[in-house]
Design a protein around this motif. Structure first.
Motif, PDB file in Angstrom:
ATOM      1  N   LYS A 197     -78.690 -78.920 -15.624  1.00 45.51           N
ATOM      2  CA  LYS A 197     -77.921 -77.703 -15.896  1.00 45.51           C
ATOM      3  C   LYS A 197     -77.326 -77.110 -14.632  1.00 45.51           C
ATOM      4  O   LYS A 197     -76.250 -76.503 -14.674  1.00 45.51           O
ATOM      5  CB  LYS A 197     -78.802 -76.671 -16.606  1.00 45.51           C
ATOM      6  CG  LYS A 197     -80.035 -76.239 -15.818  1.00 45.51           C
ATOM      7  CD  LYS A 197     -80.915 -75.313 -16.633  1.00 45.51           C
ATOM      8  CE  LYS A 197     -82.152 -74.900 -15.845  1.00 45.51           C
ATOM      9  NZ  LYS A 197     -83.069 -74.048 -16.651  1.00 45.51           N
ATOM     10  N   LYS A 255     -78.776 -73.621 -23.456  1.00 47.84           N
ATOM     11  CA  LYS A 255     -78.373 -72.220 -23.333  1.00 47.84           C
ATOM     12  C   LYS A 255     -78.256 -71.818 -21.865  1.00 47.84           C
ATOM     13  O   LYS A 255     -77.290 -71.164 -21.455  1.00 47.84           O
ATOM     14  CB  LYS A 255     -79.392 -71.332 -24.054  1.00 47.84           C
ATOM     15  CG  LYS A 255     -78.997 -69.872 -24.143  1.00 47.84           C
ATOM     16  CD  LYS A 255     -80.029 -69.085 -24.935  1.00 47.84           C
ATOM     17  CE  LYS A 255     -79.691 -67.605 -24.978  1.00 47.84           C
ATOM     18  NZ  LYS A 255     -80.718 -66.833 -25.729  1.00 47.84           N
ATOM     19  N   ASP A 256     -79.218 -72.232 -21.045  1.00 46.37           N
ATOM     20  CA  ASP A 256     -79.192 -71.900 -19.617  1.00 46.37           C
ATOM     21  C   ASP A 256     -78.039 -72.588 -18.882  1.00 46.37           C
ATOM     22  O   ASP A 256     -77.577 -72.096 -17.851  1.00 46.37           O
ATOM     23  CB  ASP A 256     -80.515 -72.301 -18.955  1.00 46.37           C
ATOM     24  CG  ASP A 256     -81.673 -71.423 -19.403  1.00 46.37           C
ATOM     25  OD1 ASP A 256     -81.423 -70.341 -19.973  1.00 46.37           O
ATOM     26  OD2 ASP A 256     -82.842 -71.833 -19.199  1.00 46.37           O
ATOM     27  N   SER A 257     -77.587 -73.723 -19.410  1.00 46.67           N
ATOM     28  CA  SER A 257     -76.484 -74.437 -18.757  1.00 46.67           C
ATOM     29  C   SER A 257     -75.175 -73.653 -18.853  1.00 46.67           C
ATOM     30  O   SER A 257     -74.267 -73.844 -18.043  1.00 46.67           O
ATOM     31  CB  SER A 257     -76.291 -75.819 -19.387  1.00 46.67           C
ATOM     32  OG  SER A 257     -75.702 -75.716 -20.671  1.00 46.67           O
ATOM     33  N   ALA A 275     -83.207 -73.977 -25.083  1.00 42.65           N
ATOM     34  CA  ALA A 275     -83.193 -73.104 -23.915  1.00 42.65           C
ATOM     35  C   ALA A 275     -82.436 -73.745 -22.749  1.00 42.65           C
ATOM     36  O   ALA A 275     -81.719 -73.059 -22.007  1.00 42.65           O
ATOM     37  CB  ALA A 275     -84.622 -72.763 -23.498  1.00 42.65           C
ATOM     38  N   TYR A 276     -82.590 -75.062 -22.597  1.00 42.16           N
ATOM     39  CA  TYR A 276     -81.935 -75.769 -21.504  1.00 42.16           C
ATOM     40  C   TYR A 276     -80.418 -75.738 -21.660  1.00 42.16           C
ATOM     41  O   TYR A 276     -79.679 -75.449 -20.701  1.00 42.16           O
ATOM     42  CB  TYR A 276     -82.425 -77.216 -21.453  1.00 42.16           C
ATOM     43  CG  TYR A 276     -82.158 -77.911 -20.140  1.00 42.16           C
ATOM     44  CD1 TYR A 276     -83.056 -77.807 -19.075  1.00 42.16           C
ATOM     45  CD2 TYR A 276     -81.011 -78.675 -19.949  1.00 42.16           C
ATOM     46  CE1 TYR A 276     -82.815 -78.438 -17.868  1.00 42.16           C
ATOM     47  CE2 TYR A 276     -80.754 -79.309 -18.746  1.00 42.16           C
ATOM     48  CZ  TYR A 276     -81.664 -79.189 -17.707  1.00 42.16           C
ATOM     49  OH  TYR A 276     -81.408 -79.812 -16.512  1.00 42.16           O
ATOM     50  N   ARG A 286     -73.473 -76.116 -14.011  1.00 41.50           N
ATOM     51  CA  ARG A 286     -73.081 -74.772 -13.594  1.00 41.50           C
ATOM     52  C   ARG A 286     -72.359 -74.755 -12.252  1.00 41.50           C
ATOM     53  O   ARG A 286     -71.723 -73.756 -11.904  1.00 41.50           O
ATOM     54  CB  ARG A 286     -74.306 -73.867 -13.530  1.00 41.50           C
ATOM     55  CG  ARG A 286     -74.697 -73.268 -14.881  1.00 41.50           C
ATOM     56  CD  ARG A 286     -75.571 -72.047 -14.703  1.00 41.50           C
ATOM     57  NE  ARG A 286     -75.738 -71.304 -15.939  1.00 41.50           N
ATOM     58  CZ  ARG A 286     -74.880 -70.396 -16.391  1.00 41.50           C
ATOM     59  NH1 ARG A 286     -73.797 -70.121 -15.692  1.00 41.50           N
ATOM     60  NH2 ARG A 286     -75.095 -69.758 -17.518  1.00 41.50           N
TER      61      ARG A 286
END
Length: 460
Positions: free
Chosen positions: A246, A69-71, A66-67, A250
């Motif tokens: 992240k 993916k969120d990045s 998830a981490y 971003r």
């Protein structure tokens, strides 16, 4: 040659290029390539090495996925598919072993980022492999490397040995309970093995040819088990995301293409090399910081992602080099191989040489690619030599159209791309070869580094 900025931090390419070009560089993977013995574990640990792994091992596998993916990390191998989403596709609780395969079979003409990365900083890849295997619950990982690059192969073997000795690979890594073995496999130098399913067949000991999909590797990959296939740069970027966060990742690039990446700048430029910058930088900015085109010459055409991507001209200097920007302009970011050619270069000659490469590297499995690339080469050679007719221009476009989207894998699409784009921008040049009964360019001046030694300080 490697170019890296002296400072760290993050930045987005400013509108209008108000900041000095050098400040757009963001050295992360290339931050210490120029230091003595940058490839050793000792040097890597002095630069936050394996700190991201410690953070990842303290998280659950699903939280790591998830981490990432969120990045917003997207695959750096060409397609730009979200890395975390690719990991998420691996089925859990299926009772099968899971595998991670790192695609280090870098072979796209003009691409030179993964090999320098492995040569100068192999531990970034190894740390990323351990994090990824923890996330997808894998206990075996494979690095598929081009067999021709023997110095890189030796250095990678030594880095794996160091990682085992330090407890970053093997049994019960850092007391986490994770067991992981990494195998370095040397391929035999086939371009087709850069395609992930052909790579898997080669890794299993069979002839490297693309597989029919579905099933996809995430379901039935290596040894018919769930497999993630990632590019070197994709996996090597993961440790920095875990270490610095992240949000930090971003803060660079664009909304849909965040983060930093390696651009391979080559051709008729003053200072070719690797330039690590946020996604979305432009070729104009990269040329500004690399000294521009070679002295006394101007840009004629260039590729944003290697020879398999549609070419651009000097009209596209300000196209943002991210996935959306390049796509909207009519090409693909691909592997970010920026090949720059000046006005001395014959487009027909360049496209012919690229097409000869694809014809040679076609695995022959499907008819459109096997037959189409062969006939494209015959026609292009006739055009270059002045033996063709004007009607042959429509014929090569028709053959390319019969290959594009109809071959078994993307090799056929890659062969068709320079045909379509060169005819779009330089049809008159093709016609000049036909009406003038030969190439109008001086071969000596078209040679890549001809009469370019003086200002580069190269001894003749």
């Amino acid at each position: 040659m490697t170019v890296a900025a002296e400072h760290g931090g993050s930045s987005r390419p400013p509108a209008g290029g108000e900041a000095s070009p050098e400040k757009l560089l963001v050295p992360v993977l290339s931050a210490f390539w120029d230091q003595p013995e940058s490839w050793t574990l000792e040097t890597y640990r002095r630069h936050e090495g394996y700190e991201g792994l410690r953070k990842a091992l303290a998280m659950s596998p699903d939280d790591v996925i998830a981490y990432v993916k969120d990045s917003g990390l997207r695959g750096r191998g060409g397609a730009g598919f979200p890395t975390g989403m690719k990991w998420q596709f691996i089925p859990q609780g299926d009772g099968k072993p899971h595998y991670l395969v790192v695609n280090a079979d870098e072979s796209e003409p003009g691409t030179c980022k993964d090999i320098p990365l492995l040569f100068a900083n192999p531990h970034a890849l190894i740390e990323g492999i351990v994090i990824a295997c923890h996330a997808i619950r894998a206990h075996h990982a494979f690095i598929y490397l081009r067999g021709e690059v023997v110095p890189v192969l030796r250095r990678l073997h030594e880095a794996v040995r160091e990682a085992y000795a330090a407890g970053f690979l093997g049994k019960n890594i850092l007391g986490s309970g994770l067991d992981l073995d990494v195998i370095v496999h040397a391929g035999a130098g086939a371009y087709i093995c850069g395609e992930e399913t052909a790579l898997l067949d080669s890794l299993e000991g069979r002839r490297g040819q693309p597989r029919l999909r579905p099933p996809f590797p995430a379901v039935a990959g290596l040894y018919a088990c769930p497999t993630v296939v990632n590019n070197v740069e994709s996996i090597a970027s993961v440790p920095a995301i875990l270490t610095r966060g992240k949000d930090w990742f971003r803060s660079m690039g664009s909304e849909k293409s965040p983060g930093f990446t390696l651009y391979s700048l080559s051709g008729h430029v003053a200072n070719p090399g690797q330039y690590e910058a946020p996604l979305g930088i432009t070729l104009r900015q990269l040329l500004d910081m690399s000294g521009g085109m070679r002295r006394g010459h101007r840009l004629k055409f260039w590729t944003p992602g290697g020879s398999s991507t549609p070419m651009f001209t000097d009209e596209h200097l300000d196209v943002p080099l991210d996935y959306e920007g390049v796509g909207a302009a009519g090409s693909m970011l691909g592997t970010k191989a920026l090949q720059c050619f000046d006005e001395t270069t014959c487009v027909v000659r360049a496209v012919t040489r690229w097409t000869e490469f694809y014809a040679h590297e076609s695995c022959g499995k499907c008819t459109p690619c096997r037959e189409g690339t062969y006939w494209l080469v015959q026609l292009l050679r006739d055009i270059e030599a002045g033996r063709a007719r004007i009607a042959d221009l429509d014929k090569i476009a028709d053959i390319a159209d019969n290959i594009n989207g109809k071959s078994f894998c993307a090799l056929g699409d890659g062969a068709a791309s320079p045909i379509f784009s060169s005819l779009q921008y330089f049809r008159e040049e093709y016609e000049q070869h036909i009406t003038g009964k030969g190439c109008p360019f001086d071969p000596a001046k078209s040679t890549l580094w001809a009469d370019n030694d003086a200002h580069l300080g190269v001894n003749a």
